[in-house]
Design a protein around this motif. Sequence first.
Motif: not given
Length: 385
Positions: A16-26, A112-114
């Motif tokens: 979830t952190a990875l997907r939201l982070g890529r969408d511009g979420w903090r 590692e990705a996030v």
Amino acid sequence: MKRAVIVGAGIAGLATALRLGRDGWRTVVVERAPGRRSSGYLVNLLGPGYAAAERLGLLTALSARQLGLFTTVLVRADGKPKFTVPSAIAEAALGKRTMSVFRGDLEAALYEAVRDRTEFRFGTTVTSIDQGADRVRVVLSDGTSEDADLVVGADGVHSATRRAMFGSGHRVDLPYVVAAFPVGHPVAGVPESSATTFIGPGRTAAIVNLGPRRSSAFFTYRSADPGSQLRRGPVDALGAAFGDLGAGVPDALRHLERDPADAYFAAVSQVVMPRWSTGRVVLLGDAAWCVTLFAGHGAALALAGADQLGAALERRGDDIPAALTEWEAGLRPEVTKRQALAHRGMRQYAPPSRFHVWLDDAAIRAITLPGVRGLVRRGIERTSR
């Protein structure tokens, strides 16, 4: 910039952190444990789970860690073979878009990705969650607080977020115990690049021997009182339940005695809820729908759930409650199907009688027949969509 607090640093929370982070979420990930945890059991990514891993950009990292397919030998209690299921059978049944990895390796790839896209608060718990119409305030055990647009409870089958926001009574405890752990060396009594599986009345033992740091053990058995088994601990409980077996089990149990801290040892539960969100708080993964290891697809559903949540939030913009409702409507049919399949899995992993063991053996033997193999693959493709 929208802000999300994610409770739990397992597969569901990290994805979830990875997907939201890529969408511009903090994003802020809050995790009770003092650091990342890992475990040695295998997870299979296929269908929506494989597609989600692809969209999240994980396939390259996971390809270096994938275990591949291997021969499985069904054995008797003394370790003597009953029959062999070649790896080609699994390949023909599952197709190309599938991947088997250790859960710990999947979590490592996600982390590692996030890691550069989110803030981690290890050794921290949520003290309170108070939500208004537009924001949610989360107070943490370290004395800090976060104002967020969204709170994601990805804190597992015993979710504190679920209890706080939805009350108790959603966890369905089942009369089974499961254990899984890595074995750091090639397993004595199991041919190289293969697995041995014993299935008897009320229990299963599977030992995978893929070489150093790639071997593992999986056990499950029926128990009228799983809590008493957990209190005994994995060494004593598994020794009593499986100490009479051969074919790699003695070596695996000796390894467990030397390093019991690596074992995943738990009672089996499902989580069944009429709704996964309230306002701007949503549950995801085992916290919302635990399907159990008997159903498989737990990791795949966590990845798919996180990816689809991000997509729904992107489509709905600022209307977060509407996005959560849309997301749940799309995902719930798949979850319901997997939870129903878990009950079939219970009978397969812990057959009620020797007659049921014989029936299961006959079904597995049939899969090796060319005509039946095609039917099995089409059935897997239908249930994996």
